[in-house]
Write a protein that holds these residues in place. Structure first.
Motif, PDB file in Angstrom:
ATOM      1  N   MET A  11       0.364  -1.392   0.222  1.00  9.31           N
ATOM      2  CA  MET A  11       0.078  -0.080  -0.130  1.00  9.31           C
ATOM      3  C   MET A  11       0.494   1.248   0.426  1.00  9.31           C
ATOM      4  SD  MET A  11      -3.096  -1.709   2.214  1.00  9.31           S
ATOM      5  CE  MET A  11      -3.929  -0.310   2.101  1.00  9.31           C
ATOM      6  N   VAL A  12       2.037   1.530  -1.082  1.00  9.35           N
ATOM      7  CA  VAL A  12       2.485   2.347  -0.691  1.00  9.35           C
ATOM      8  C   VAL A  12       2.241   3.577  -1.362  1.00  9.35           C
ATOM      9  CG1 VAL A  12       4.877   2.882  -1.800  1.00  9.35           C
ATOM     10  CG2 VAL A  12       4.972   0.705  -0.773  1.00  9.35           C
ATOM     11  N   SER A  13       2.144   4.551  -0.833  1.00  5.70           N
ATOM     12  CA  SER A  13       1.035   5.660  -1.147  1.00  5.70           C
ATOM     13  C   SER A  13       0.341   5.797  -1.335  1.00  5.70           C
ATOM     14  CB  SER A  13       1.895   6.882  -2.494  1.00  5.70           C
ATOM     15  OG  SER A  13       3.381   6.871  -2.196  1.00  5.70           O
ATOM     16  N   ALA A  14      -0.341   4.677  -0.292  1.00  4.64           N
ATOM     17  CA  ALA A  14      -1.474   5.230  -0.077  1.00  4.64           C
ATOM     18  C   ALA A  14      -2.356   6.087   0.467  1.00  4.64           C
ATOM     19  CB  ALA A  14      -1.899   3.337   0.291  1.00  4.64           C
ATOM     20  N   ASN A  15      -3.885   7.104   0.210  1.00  4.03           N
ATOM     21  CA  ASN A  15      -4.040   7.379   1.045  1.00  4.03           C
ATOM     22  C   ASN A  15      -5.176   6.784   1.961  1.00  4.03           C
ATOM     23  OD1 ASN A  15      -5.278  10.005   1.983  1.00  4.03           O
ATOM     24  ND2 ASN A  15      -6.419  11.147   0.345  1.00  4.03           N
ATOM     25  N   LEU A  16      -4.740   6.782   3.521  1.00  2.00           N
ATOM     26  CA  LEU A  16      -5.596   6.470   4.265  1.00  2.00           C
ATOM     27  C   LEU A  16      -6.446   7.108   5.538  1.00  2.00           C
ATOM     28  CD1 LEU A  16      -3.985   2.704   4.065  1.00  2.00           C
ATOM     29  CD2 LEU A  16      -5.911   3.330   3.435  1.00  2.00           C
ATOM     30  N   ARG A  17      -5.600   8.425   4.794  1.00  2.27           N
ATOM     31  CA  ARG A  17      -6.566   9.934   6.165  1.00  2.27           C
ATOM     32  C   ARG A  17      -7.437   8.475   6.986  1.00  2.27           C
ATOM     33  NH1 ARG A  17      -8.874  14.637   6.489  1.00  2.27           N
ATOM     34  NH2 ARG A  17      -7.559  15.945   7.740  1.00  2.27           N
ATOM     35  N   CYS A  18      -7.736   8.679   8.189  1.00  2.00           N
ATOM     36  CA  CYS A  18      -9.321   9.278   8.882  1.00  2.00           C
ATOM     37  C   CYS A  18      -9.472   7.876   8.339  1.00  2.00           C
ATOM     38  CB  CYS A  18      -9.809   9.942   8.345  1.00  2.00           C
ATOM     39  SG  CYS A  18      -9.674  11.513   8.810  1.00  2.00           S
ATOM     40  N   ALA A  19      -9.012   6.811   8.268  1.00  2.00           N
ATOM     41  CA  ALA A  19      -9.669   4.904   7.494  1.00  2.00           C
ATOM     42  C   ALA A  19     -10.207   4.229   8.900  1.00  2.00           C
ATOM     43  CB  ALA A  19      -8.701   4.897   6.586  1.00  2.00           C
ATOM     44  N   ASP A  20     -10.858   3.825   9.284  1.00  6.72           N
ATOM     45  CA  ASP A  20     -11.355   2.742   9.817  1.00  6.72           C
ATOM     46  C   ASP A  20     -10.686   1.755   9.811  1.00  6.72           C
ATOM     47  OD1 ASP A  20     -12.284   1.366  11.788  1.00  6.72           O
ATOM     48  OD2 ASP A  20     -14.400   2.961  11.543  1.00  6.72           O
ATOM     49  N   LEU A  21      -9.367   1.534  10.067  1.00  2.20           N
ATOM     50  CA  LEU A  21      -8.336  -0.029  10.131  1.00  2.20           C
ATOM     51  C   LEU A  21      -8.568  -0.609  11.755  1.00  2.20           C
ATOM     52  CD1 LEU A  21      -6.507   1.807   7.682  1.00  2.20           C
ATOM     53  CD2 LEU A  21      -7.566  -0.235   7.253  1.00  2.20           C
ATOM     54  N   MET A  22     -10.403  -0.675  12.237  1.00  3.54           N
ATOM     55  CA  MET A  22      -9.915  -0.962  13.391  1.00  3.54           C
ATOM     56  C   MET A  22      -9.292  -2.813  14.107  1.00  3.54           C
ATOM     57  SD  MET A  22     -12.131   1.142  15.873  1.00  3.54           S
ATOM     58  CE  MET A  22     -12.608  -0.225  17.050  1.00  3.54           C
ATOM     59  N   LYS A  23      -8.585  -3.307  14.230  1.00  2.67           N
ATOM     60  CA  LYS A  23      -8.267  -4.603  14.719  1.00  2.67           C
ATOM     61  C   LYS A  23      -7.790  -5.085  12.885  1.00  2.67           C
ATOM     62  CE  LYS A  23     -11.747  -5.071  18.544  1.00  2.67           C
ATOM     63  NZ  LYS A  23     -13.209  -6.104  18.629  1.00  2.67           N
ATOM     64  N   ALA A  24      -7.747  -4.185  12.336  1.00  2.94           N
ATOM     65  CA  ALA A  24      -7.070  -4.766  11.039  1.00  2.94           C
ATOM     66  C   ALA A  24      -6.190  -5.318  10.765  1.00  2.94           C
ATOM     67  CB  ALA A  24      -7.054  -4.452   9.897  1.00  2.94           C
TER      68      ALA A  24
END
Length: 129
Positions: A11-24
């Protein structure tokens, strides 16, 4: 992306701003230069993740597993819920840490083969995947 299995994802240079990745499950994920500003990473598994140049400013990291994570030139300023105990298990080099963390931001540069004073590699980079 709650509970998502992203193990080993690139996920190089991915834009995950404010993403919900709880328990990922993000074990060994490559997040170089990724924008994770304000992301929700509570209890996420970031074991052995490559967070080189990643922006984690204001990210929520309560209970996140950072064992073996590579935090080189990463920005953790204003990260919420992160503890010194979590970061003790990670690799730190030229990392911008929250003000309440009392670890050296360049603690592992020599071990990683990076000269923080020059801003360059001292030996070839080898990744253990």
């Amino acid at each position: 992306l709650d509970d998502a299995n992203l193990e080993g994802a690139c996920m190089v240079s991915a834009n995950l701003r404010c993403a919900d990745l709880m328990k990922a499950n993000m074990n060994r994920v490559e997040l170089m230069e990724a924008n994770l500003e304000g992301a929700h990473l509570e209890f996420a598994n970031l074991e052995n993740a490559y967070l080189i140049g990643a922006n984690l400013e204001g990210a929520y990291l309560v209970g996140a597993n950072l064992k073996g994570a590579y935090l080189m030139k990463a920005n953790l300023e204003n990260a919420m819920g992160i503890t010194q105990d979590q970061l003790i298990q990670s690799q730190l080099c030229c990392t911008r840490l929250p003000v309440d963390i009392c670890l050296a931001p360049d603690r592992d540069c020599e071990k990683l083969g990076f000269d923080a004073s020059r801003g360059g590699w001292t030996k070839p980079r080898v990744r253990n995947r």
